[in-house]
Design an enzyme around this catalytic site. Structure first.
Site, PDB file in Angstrom:
ATOM      1  N   ARG A   1      -1.235  10.273   1.438  1.00 36.69           N
ATOM      2  CA  ARG A   1      -2.820   9.737   0.257  1.00 36.69           C
ATOM      3  C   ARG A   1      -2.757  11.718   0.965  1.00 36.69           C
ATOM      4  O   ARG A   1      -4.078  12.169   0.255  1.00 36.69           O
ATOM      5  CB  ARG A   1      -3.797   9.447   2.020  1.00 36.69           C
ATOM      6  CG  ARG A   1      -3.740   7.721   1.636  1.00 36.69           C
ATOM      7  CD  ARG A   1      -4.558   7.003   3.142  1.00 36.69           C
ATOM      8  NE  ARG A   1      -5.464   5.673   2.216  1.00 36.69           N
ATOM      9  CZ  ARG A   1      -5.564   5.189   3.522  1.00 36.69           C
ATOM     10  NH1 ARG A   1      -6.022   5.384   4.478  1.00 36.69           N
ATOM     11  NH2 ARG A   1      -6.214   3.589   3.054  1.00 36.69           N
TER      12      ARG A   1
ATOM     13  N   ARG B   1      -1.688   9.557   8.715  1.00 34.87           N
ATOM     14  CA  ARG B   1      -1.557   7.387   9.137  1.00 34.87           C
ATOM     15  C   ARG B   1      -1.738   7.404   7.730  1.00 34.87           C
ATOM     16  O   ARG B   1      -1.984   7.481   6.416  1.00 34.87           O
ATOM     17  CB  ARG B   1      -3.429   7.703   9.138  1.00 34.87           C
ATOM     18  CG  ARG B   1      -3.458   6.604   9.708  1.00 34.87           C
ATOM     19  CD  ARG B   1      -4.654   5.353   9.896  1.00 34.87           C
ATOM     20  NE  ARG B   1      -5.269   5.734   8.900  1.00 34.87           N
ATOM     21  CZ  ARG B   1      -5.902   4.733   7.640  1.00 34.87           C
ATOM     22  NH1 ARG B   1      -5.569   4.156   7.862  1.00 34.87           N
ATOM     23  NH2 ARG B   1      -6.883   5.446   6.681  1.00 34.87           N
TER      24      ARG B   1
ATOM     25  N   HIS C   1      -9.742   9.882   2.247  1.00 31.28           N
ATOM     26  CA  HIS C   1      -9.698   8.866   1.173  1.00 31.28           C
ATOM     27  C   HIS C   1      -9.485   9.158   0.148  1.00 31.28           C
ATOM     28  O   HIS C   1     -10.160   9.347  -0.507  1.00 31.28           O
ATOM     29  CB  HIS C   1     -10.313   8.146   1.719  1.00 31.28           C
ATOM     30  CG  HIS C   1      -9.197   6.503   0.858  1.00 31.28           C
ATOM     31  ND1 HIS C   1      -9.038   6.081  -0.073  1.00 31.28           N
ATOM     32  CD2 HIS C   1      -9.406   4.650   1.027  1.00 31.28           C
ATOM     33  CE1 HIS C   1      -8.605   4.823  -0.233  1.00 31.28           C
ATOM     34  NE2 HIS C   1      -8.379   4.807   1.173  1.00 31.28           N
TER      35      HIS C   1
ATOM     36  N   GLU D   1       0.640  -1.195   0.030  1.00 30.31           N
ATOM     37  CA  GLU D   1      -0.234   0.138  -0.141  1.00 30.31           C
ATOM     38  C   GLU D   1       0.795   1.306  -0.974  1.00 30.31           C
ATOM     39  O   GLU D   1       2.174   1.731   0.548  1.00 30.31           O
ATOM     40  CB  GLU D   1      -1.047   0.182   1.213  1.00 30.31           C
ATOM     41  CG  GLU D   1      -2.132  -1.031   0.994  1.00 30.31           C
ATOM     42  CD  GLU D   1      -3.292  -0.227   1.984  1.00 30.31           C
ATOM     43  OE1 GLU D   1      -4.316  -1.780   2.063  1.00 30.31           O
ATOM     44  OE2 GLU D   1      -3.093   0.005   3.381  1.00 30.31           O
TER      45      GLU D   1
ATOM     46  N   HIS E   1     -11.891  10.563   5.533  1.00 32.99           N
ATOM     47  CA  HIS E   1     -12.099   8.988   6.107  1.00 32.99           C
ATOM     48  C   HIS E   1     -11.543   8.213   7.113  1.00 32.99           C
ATOM     49  O   HIS E   1     -12.349   7.020   7.863  1.00 32.99           O
ATOM     50  CB  HIS E   1     -11.275   8.513   4.992  1.00 32.99           C
ATOM     51  CG  HIS E   1     -10.369   6.674   4.715  1.00 32.99           C
ATOM     52  ND1 HIS E   1     -11.509   5.854   4.509  1.00 32.99           N
ATOM     53  CD2 HIS E   1      -9.922   5.907   5.073  1.00 32.99           C
ATOM     54  CE1 HIS E   1     -11.284   4.673   4.416  1.00 32.99           C
ATOM     55  NE2 HIS E   1      -9.794   4.883   4.953  1.00 32.99           N
TER      56      HIS E   1
END
Length: 514
Positions: A276, A370, A230, A114, A335
């Site tokens: 992100r 995060r 997100h 990821e 998110h």
């Protein structure tokens, strides 16, 4: 009910709360949750998996380094390293309970890649159903654990304080009855704040209630301004918006505009695998410019979509999109909240008798942004830590005679209207891209709405929104997920976590209103 309640109460039935309850066994504990265990909270919706150094050659130190790098300079490194070192043991706990993690032919974990991870370390289930599989496993484990009592259909409203200590919680049940429930230890596991925004991947109960309850009781709130959006929510006008898991990009899916151009490469050399916040702002800007944004998984996944990513496939098909042959329309969606109720490394808040765990807590491991799949990891690592600390903490009884159970009047229509106004306001002014003018307008509007709200749950949502907007107004720089168009650069002098109380928030709001 009150007379035979366990002395430990957990508010919230998602992964953090349930795992904590299981780790407390055989110590008696009560879980109060608005929805049934197994489908409660954002944990059920999680697709990617749990980040853990399980691949040969990977280490907790590598994992911690990636966590710190993604966190915008304000991650508590020692806490992040501790979490990474405990990761594999907690994943093994879930596996021992029966969670069917993806395995190699030799029986080892089969991790995926990821964004912003330097190694393949996302332990998942059937591609994109990790959250559902984990919560189903834990629900079965709870059912066979006699020390855990579950009360479903309870909506927490307020923490009861005496002499500076949390001694109980007030909640409304599905019939509108208000219950005062005393306890020796109160553990908040109420989840996030996504539904304070118009577009979110979070379930309805993620309304920031835990942050408001703790703030109103006097607890310190940390890093409230940092809200992660997100970048690849599936844009099909659903509430909540279904998620196109980041694992798709890890497997090679590209983000393109309506002309098929990979515009993210103009922003960051990592393109789709950039952190992100960078991807979310790029997607947001492309949509705002009228170029749209789409996830192209036709080559990377293609005909294997139904078996490799069944959740995403089902969401797309329900909207008339075949992702094996068509582009998936995407948009950023609220998110995850990196901020929350401040806790130490054991999950203790600034108030005696009160612990917090999961997304409602701010432990310092996420910083300003995060790292992907660290959320479920934080829930289980700190769920176990809170359980150990609560069990080891001697508690003296506090005298309290709770009010009798009673019926609360139904919320007024204008309170519902205020929440709809709030969600639009938060998305417009406290969203992906912020400005001093927009944040000031948001603080003024929320403070006005608070003065008119009569329903306590609406008031709690407004309170948390005011905390987030005020903290964002106070941070006059851009860092991680907090981006201000009027202060687009990071300020080295502000490379620290933020801490705020409700009293300070109200002072900010009053100054803005003056």
């Amino acid at each position: 009910m009150r007379e035979d309640l366990p002395s430990i109460i957990i508010v919230g039935g998602g992964l953090a709360g349930v795992f904590c309850a299981l780790k407390l066994a055989p110590t008696p504990v009560a879980i109060f949750a608005p929805t049934p265990i197994g489908i409660s909270g954002a944990s059920f919706w999680a697709q990617g998996g749990i980040a853990a150094a399980v691949e040969e050659g990977d280490t907790p130190e590598n994992h911690a380094n990636d966590t710190v790098a993604a966190g915008g300079g304000i991650v508590e490194r020692d806490i992040a390293l501790g979490m990474a070192r405990e990761a594999r043991a907690r994943v093994e706990d879930l596996a021992a309970m029966g969670t069917p993690f993806d395995r190699s032919v030799l029986g080892g974990f089969l991790p995926s890649q990821e964004a912003a991870h330097s190694r393949r370390r996302i332990v998942r289930v059937q591609g994109d159903v990790a959250g559902r599989a984990i919560m189903d496993t834990l629900a079965k484990e709870v059912a066979r654990t006699p020390s855990i009592r579950v009360f479903e259909g309870y909506f927490a409203q307020e923490i009861v304080m005496r002499a500076g200590r949390a001694i109980g919680v007030r909640a409304r049940d599905n019939d509108g009855m208000i219950h005062d429930m005393p306890c020796a230890a109160l553990i908040l596991a109420t989840g996030g704040i996504g539904h304070l925004y118009r577009v979110t991947t979070n379930p309805l109960e993620a309304r920031g209630i835990g942050v408001a309850m703790a703030a109103r009781a006097g607890a310190a709130i940390a890093d409230a301004e940092f809200v992660q959006f997100h970048p690849t929510a599936i844009d099909i006008d659903a509430d909540p918006a279904p998620l196109a898991t980041e694992a798709l990009r890890g497997e090679g899916a590209a983000i393109v505009d309506r002309n098929g151009r990979r515009f993210l490469l103009d922003i960051d050399p990592a393109g789709e695998l950039a952190p992100r916040d960078i991807v979310a702002r790029g997607v947001f800007a492309s949509i705002e410019a009228g170029n749209g944004a789409f996830l192209d998984a036709r080559s990377a996944v293609g005909a294997e979509f139904p078996t490799r990513f069944p959740t995403v496939y089902g969401s797309c098909v329900s909207a008339g999109i075949d992702p094996s042959r068509q582009l998936i329309p995407i948009a950023p969606a609220a998110h995850y909240h990196m901020g929350g109720v401040w806790t130490d490394a054991r999950g203790r808040t600034s108030l005696d008798g009160l612990w917090a765990v999961g997304e409602v807590a701010s432990t310092g491991v996420h910083g300003a942004n995060r790292l992907a799949s660290n959320s479920l990891l934080e829930a289980i690592v700190f769920g176990a830590r809170v359980a150990a600390d609560v069990r080891a903490t001697p508690v003296s009884p506090v005298e309290w005679r709770p009010q009798a159970d009673r019926i609360e009047p139904a919320p007024r229509e204008r309170d519902f209207a205020a929440i709809e106004e709030l969600r639009d306001l938060m998305s417009a002014n406290v969203g992906v891209i912020r400005s001093g003018a927009g944040l000031t307008a948001a603080v003024r509007s929320i403070r006005r709405m608070m003065s008119h709200a009569r329903d306590i749950e609406a008031h709690n949502m407004l309170t948390t929104s005011l905390v987030v907007a005020s903290a964002a107004l106070a941070r006059r720089e851009s860092r991680g997920a907090h981006f201000r168009s009027d202060f687009p650069q990071s300020d080295a002098a502000l490379a620290r976590r933020s801490h705020i109380t409700l009293d300070a928030v109200l002072r900010i709001a009053d100054e803005v209103a003056a």
